[in-house]
Design a protein around this motif. Structure first.
Motif, PDB file in Angstrom:
ATOM      1  N   ILE A 145       0.838  -1.210   0.000  1.00 56.84           N
ATOM      2  CA  ILE A 145       0.000   0.000   0.000  1.00 56.84           C
ATOM      3  C   ILE A 145       0.869   1.255   0.000  1.00 56.84           C
ATOM      4  CG2 ILE A 145      -1.709   1.327   1.319  1.00 56.84           C
ATOM      5  CD1 ILE A 145      -3.035  -1.323   2.075  1.00 56.84           C
ATOM      6  N   LEU A 146       1.931   1.241   0.807  1.00 56.98           N
ATOM      7  CA  LEU A 146       2.800   2.415   0.820  1.00 56.98           C
ATOM      8  C   LEU A 146       3.505   2.586  -0.543  1.00 56.98           C
ATOM      9  CD1 LEU A 146       3.792   4.818   2.481  1.00 56.98           C
ATOM     10  CD2 LEU A 146       5.726   3.412   3.240  1.00 56.98           C
ATOM     11  N   SER A 147       3.979   1.472  -1.116  1.00 54.24           N
ATOM     12  CA  SER A 147       4.590   1.534  -2.457  1.00 54.24           C
ATOM     13  C   SER A 147       3.614   2.139  -3.455  1.00 54.24           C
ATOM     14  CB  SER A 147       4.955   0.121  -2.959  1.00 54.24           C
ATOM     15  OG  SER A 147       6.077  -0.389  -2.302  1.00 54.24           O
ATOM     16  N   HIS A 148       2.387   1.628  -3.438  1.00 50.74           N
ATOM     17  CA  HIS A 148       1.388   2.076  -4.419  1.00 50.74           C
ATOM     18  C   HIS A 148       1.061   3.552  -4.243  1.00 50.74           C
ATOM     19  CE1 HIS A 148      -0.021  -2.386  -4.794  1.00 50.74           C
ATOM     20  NE2 HIS A 148       1.129  -2.157  -5.386  1.00 50.74           N
ATOM     21  N   LYS A 149       0.982   3.987  -2.994  1.00 49.96           N
ATOM     22  CA  LYS A 149       0.697   5.410  -2.764  1.00 49.96           C
ATOM     23  C   LYS A 149       1.852   6.278  -3.267  1.00 49.96           C
ATOM     24  CE  LYS A 149      -2.559   5.285   1.127  1.00 49.96           C
ATOM     25  NZ  LYS A 149      -3.582   6.069   0.409  1.00 49.96           N
ATOM     26  N   ALA A 150       3.071   5.710  -3.180  1.00 45.98           N
ATOM     27  CA  ALA A 150       4.243   6.450  -3.658  1.00 45.98           C
ATOM     28  C   ALA A 150       4.316   6.436  -5.192  1.00 45.98           C
ATOM     29  CB  ALA A 150       5.510   5.850  -3.062  1.00 45.98           C
ATOM     30  N   GLY A 151       3.581   5.514  -5.809  1.00 44.62           N
ATOM     31  CA  GLY A 151       3.632   5.385  -7.271  1.00 44.62           C
ATOM     32  C   GLY A 151       4.635   4.340  -7.727  1.00 44.62           C
ATOM     33  N   ILE A 152       4.834   3.334  -6.885  1.00 41.49           N
ATOM     34  CA  ILE A 152       5.765   2.247  -7.217  1.00 41.49           C
ATOM     35  C   ILE A 152       4.995   0.941  -7.337  1.00 41.49           C
ATOM     36  CG2 ILE A 152       7.581   0.781  -6.193  1.00 41.49           C
ATOM     37  CD1 ILE A 152       8.981   3.311  -5.310  1.00 41.49           C
ATOM     38  N   GLY A 153       5.231   0.212  -8.409  1.00 39.54           N
ATOM     39  CA  GLY A 153       4.573  -1.073  -8.620  1.00 39.54           C
ATOM     40  C   GLY A 153       5.575  -2.219  -8.531  1.00 39.54           C
ATOM     41  N   TRP A 154       5.065  -3.398  -8.230  1.00 37.21           N
ATOM     42  CA  TRP A 154       5.887  -4.617  -8.151  1.00 37.21           C
ATOM     43  C   TRP A 154       5.216  -5.700  -8.980  1.00 37.21           C
ATOM     44  CZ3 TRP A 154      10.444  -4.341  -5.544  1.00 37.21           C
ATOM     45  CH2 TRP A 154      10.597  -3.350  -4.563  1.00 37.21           C
ATOM     46  N   THR A 155       5.994  -6.497  -9.695  1.00 37.39           N
ATOM     47  CA  THR A 155       5.375  -7.588 -10.453  1.00 37.39           C
ATOM     48  C   THR A 155       5.718  -8.958  -9.907  1.00 37.39           C
ATOM     49  OG1 THR A 155       7.240  -7.853 -11.968  1.00 37.39           O
ATOM     50  CG2 THR A 155       5.537  -6.272 -12.604  1.00 37.39           C
ATOM     51  N   SER A 156       6.672  -9.057  -8.974  1.00 35.45           N
ATOM     52  CA  SER A 156       7.149 -10.384  -8.585  1.00 35.45           C
ATOM     53  C   SER A 156       7.740 -10.365  -7.186  1.00 35.45           C
ATOM     54  CB  SER A 156       8.214 -10.843  -9.586  1.00 35.45           C
ATOM     55  OG  SER A 156       8.679 -12.127  -9.267  1.00 35.45           O
ATOM     56  N   TYR A 157       7.741 -11.555  -6.551  1.00 33.20           N
ATOM     57  CA  TYR A 157       8.500 -11.749  -5.306  1.00 33.20           C
ATOM     58  C   TYR A 157       9.821 -12.440  -5.634  1.00 33.20           C
ATOM     59  CZ  TYR A 157       3.868 -10.946  -3.306  1.00 33.20           C
ATOM     60  OH  TYR A 157       2.642 -10.412  -2.982  1.00 33.20           O
ATOM     61  N   SER A 158      10.105 -12.583  -6.923  1.00 28.45           N
ATOM     62  CA  SER A 158      11.320 -13.280  -7.366  1.00 28.45           C
ATOM     63  C   SER A 158      12.176 -12.317  -8.192  1.00 28.45           C
ATOM     64  CB  SER A 158      10.937 -14.501  -8.200  1.00 28.45           C
ATOM     65  OG  SER A 158      10.095 -15.353  -7.454  1.00 28.45           O
ATOM     66  N   HIS A 159      13.143 -12.876  -8.909  1.00 36.44           N
ATOM     67  CA  HIS A 159      13.981 -12.039  -9.769  1.00 36.44           C
ATOM     68  C   HIS A 159      13.284 -11.797 -11.105  1.00 36.44           C
ATOM     69  CE1 HIS A 159      17.531 -14.145  -7.540  1.00 36.44           C
ATOM     70  NE2 HIS A 159      16.842 -13.346  -6.758  1.00 36.44           N
ATOM     71  N   THR A 160      13.790 -10.846 -11.874  1.00 31.90           N
ATOM     72  CA  THR A 160      13.323 -10.678 -13.246  1.00 31.90           C
ATOM     73  C   THR A 160      14.541 -10.700 -14.172  1.00 31.90           C
ATOM     74  OG1 THR A 160      13.478  -8.278 -13.416  1.00 31.90           O
ATOM     75  CG2 THR A 160      11.465  -9.171 -12.408  1.00 31.90           C
ATOM     76  N   ALA A 161      14.279 -10.689 -15.470  1.00 31.33           N
ATOM     77  CA  ALA A 161      15.364 -10.884 -16.434  1.00 31.33           C
ATOM     78  C   ALA A 161      15.793  -9.598 -17.124  1.00 31.33           C
ATOM     79  CB  ALA A 161      14.943 -11.909 -17.476  1.00 31.33           C
ATOM     80  N   SER A 162      15.385  -8.448 -16.609  1.00 27.74           N
ATOM     81  CA  SER A 162      15.731  -7.227 -17.343  1.00 27.74           C
ATOM     82  C   SER A 162      17.247  -7.024 -17.346  1.00 27.74           C
ATOM     83  CB  SER A 162      15.019  -6.011 -16.747  1.00 27.74           C
ATOM     84  OG  SER A 162      15.345  -5.885 -15.397  1.00 27.74           O
ATOM     85  N   PRO A 163      17.777  -6.499 -18.454  1.00 23.36           N
ATOM     86  CA  PRO A 163      19.222  -6.257 -18.528  1.00 23.36           C
ATOM     87  C   PRO A 163      19.661  -5.304 -17.415  1.00 23.36           C
ATOM     88  CG  PRO A 163      18.224  -6.040 -20.682  1.00 23.36           C
ATOM     89  CD  PRO A 163      17.099  -6.125 -19.694  1.00 23.36           C
ATOM     90  N   ILE A 164      20.906  -5.440 -17.009  1.00 20.64           N
ATOM     91  CA  ILE A 164      21.408  -4.710 -15.844  1.00 20.64           C
ATOM     92  C   ILE A 164      22.461  -3.690 -16.280  1.00 20.64           C
ATOM     93  CG2 ILE A 164      22.690  -5.013 -13.666  1.00 20.64           C
ATOM     94  CD1 ILE A 164      19.801  -6.066 -13.600  1.00 20.64           C
ATOM     95  N   PRO A 165      22.413  -2.486 -15.699  1.00 18.02           N
ATOM     96  CA  PRO A 165      23.414  -1.482 -16.063  1.00 18.02           C
ATOM     97  C   PRO A 165      24.743  -1.681 -15.328  1.00 18.02           C
ATOM     98  CG  PRO A 165      21.811  -0.542 -14.545  1.00 18.02           C
ATOM     99  CD  PRO A 165      21.377  -1.948 -14.799  1.00 18.02           C
TER     100      PRO A 165
END
Ligand SMILES: [Zn+2]
Length: 509
Positions: free
Chosen positions: A458-478
């Motif tokens: 709820i705090l994340s959402h109010k801040a405007g932050i979303g989450w899609t997973s409780y695990s890792h994701t595959a997005s490329p890393i800088p």
């Protein structure tokens, strides 16, 4: 028909030619790179730190100054940037062991493997081991336990990351000069040297058990010449010239890790930046040093979808980078600093369906403890109020520790959010770990305490932050870099290229 066949053959031949031309025409930058080896190498790895984790921290700092922009982290001021893929050999979304192995050895491997080949038969040489052979002093620093997957991939070779005891024995076998941060997860081993002892001991009492106990791995390290310190006093006393040091934080949180930055107390705790600074002091010598520094809890907080703790971990990690930058400024011709991550965790996004186009990152400042500390408080409450818990108490707790429900902070709760909290509180007070959890339960709460993770959401959402997973994701890393050889780390490449470039840089030292 014949014509078609020829055409296909021709196309195939041209394609082959193009592929080979491509690799001939574009040799990797490192093949032609000629320069002296950097004398001082910093290898920073933010575990679970994708672009969005650092950007969230920058947006948070920006919003505290009432702006819509960002305030750059130190790591974002590094002049060279690149991106890389992270996939493991047997899974597109990697884990810390396979990703660490890639970052430490330049080889892809299988999930959970610690610097061994995919079949887990052959050890793979790590950049830290190579640096040691080349005369560098070597330091390994982490904010999680020092035998955890990422640090382990630099000094250990084991079939799986869960072999903490074997990994801790590899640690002192490495002969590296400085290990620091979190403690050991399993220094006592399993109490038996092998299967035959456990059979012969069956029903024979404790004496033989103790005799056959595996030696404590910290004691083994001491017998191999290491000094173990775990108080603020002894840590502060460490000085230039002290060698073969294992320095562990005085107060360890769950998993033998440093407490979350958001929970750390100044003075009583030693931070990741303190451990990095001490590493510079101890490792500095005329042959140079290689130091790997892991921010391990960015990942853990991201798994738990705890945005405020993620940001505080990133800020702490950035402070560690800042200590390296201070050193760089004194030795700009001889130093290389790399700042990267092993994978992204949580699918963190700077935007959420429910908050539309709005962002209010400053609201995260009202969270004053980590999800872990809050879960502990709630567990205590559950123990004490097994028969008389009340949702009003739960709401008081989230108001005190997340600001949720406090209109003066701009955190009033909608009826929907209130219902989410009430449902989660009920679940927290009634569920047991062994209960079967259905798909809906998992999507809502993962493997976390329902009330805690709901407050974080709820705090994340109010801040405007979303989450899609409780695990890792595959997005490329800088990767960000500065210094001798840093130009090799620009472009779009693979995680295995990072240690390959480093090995190229130091091979002629
Ligand atoms: Zn993880």
């Amino acid at each position: 028909m014949l014509q078609t066949k020829i055409n296909l053959k021709q196309i195939f031949a041209i394609a082959l030619l193009l592929i080979s031309f491509n690799s001939i025409a574009q040799p990797s930058k490192r093949d032609s790179y000629k320069s002296k080896a950097p004398k001082y190498i910093f290898y920073f790895i933010g575990d679970g730190m994708g672009l969005s984790q650092t950007n969230a921290a920058e947006a948070y700092l920006g919003s505290l100054e009432n702006g819509n922009g960002i305030k750059k982290l130190q790591l974002s001021t590094l002049p060279n940037q690149g991106f890389y893929t992270t996939y493991a050999l047997n899974r597109f979304i990697t884990g810390s062991a396979a990703a660490g192995t890639a970052l430490a050895t330049g080889h892809k491997t299988t999930i959970n493997t610690i610097s061994m080949d995919a079949q887990r038969l052959q050890p793979l040489k790590t950049i830290a081991e190579m640096a040691k052979e080349k005369g560098y002093k070597v330091g390994i620093v982490s904010s999680v336990s020092i035998d955890h997957a990422t640090p382990a991939t630099f000094y250990a070779h084991q079939p799986t990351r869960n072999m903490y005891y074997k990994i801790s024995l590899d640690l002192s076998k490495s002969d590296f000069n400085y290990f620091a941060g979190g403690g050991f997860k399993h220094p006592e081993g399993d109490g038996k040297t092998d299967e035959k002892y456990s059979l012969s001991n069956f029903g024979m009492g404790a004496t033989e058990d103790i005799e056959n106990k595996e030696p404590n791995s910290i004691k083994v390290a001491e017998s191999r010449g290491y000094t173990f310190v775990n108080t603020v006093h002894d840590f502060k006393k460490l000085k230039k010239g002290d060698d073969k040091i294992i320095a562990v934080a005085p107060k360890l949180a769950a998993g033998s890790a440093l407490p979350y930055s958001i929970d750390q107390k100044n003075g009583a705790d030693i931070s990741l930046a303190d451990f990095t600074e001490k590493g510079i002091q101890l490792l500095d010598n005329s042959n140079g040093f290689f130091m790997m520094v892991e921010g391990g809890k960015i990942d853990w907080a991201s798994h738990a979808n705890d945005a405020a703790s993620v940001i505080k971990e990133v800020l702490q990690f950035d402070k560690a980078v800042a200590t390296a930058m201070e050193f760089y400024n004194k030795h700009p011709e001889e130093t290389l600093i790399l700042v990267c991550g092993d994978h992204e965790t949580g699918g963190l996004a700077l935007g959420f369906a429910g908050s539309h186009y709005d962002s209010s990152f400053n609201l995260l400042q009202y969270q004053n403890l980590s999800y872990e500390a809050f879960s502990d408080k709630l567990a205590l409450y559950k123990q004490e109020h097994a028969d008389n818990y009340s949702v009003a108490d739960g709401l008081d707790m989230v108001k005190e520790h997340f600001g949720l429900g406090d209109a003066s902070k701009g955190l009033q709760l909608s009826p929907f959010e209130m219902q989410q909290l009430k449902d989660a509180f009920d679940k927290s007070m009634t569920y047991a770990d062994e209960m079967t959890k259905n798909d809906q339960f998992y999507l809502l709460y993962g493997s976390y305490d329902p009330f805690t993770v709901t407050a974080c959401h709820i705090l994340s959402h109010k801040a405007g932050i979303g989450w899609t997973s409780y695990s890792h994701t595959a997005s490329p890393i800088p990767i960000r870099s500065i210094g001798t050889g840093a130009s090799l780390f620009t472009g779009f490449f693979d995680n295995t290229d990072i240690p390959k470039n480093l090995m190229k840089l130091i091979e002629n030292k």
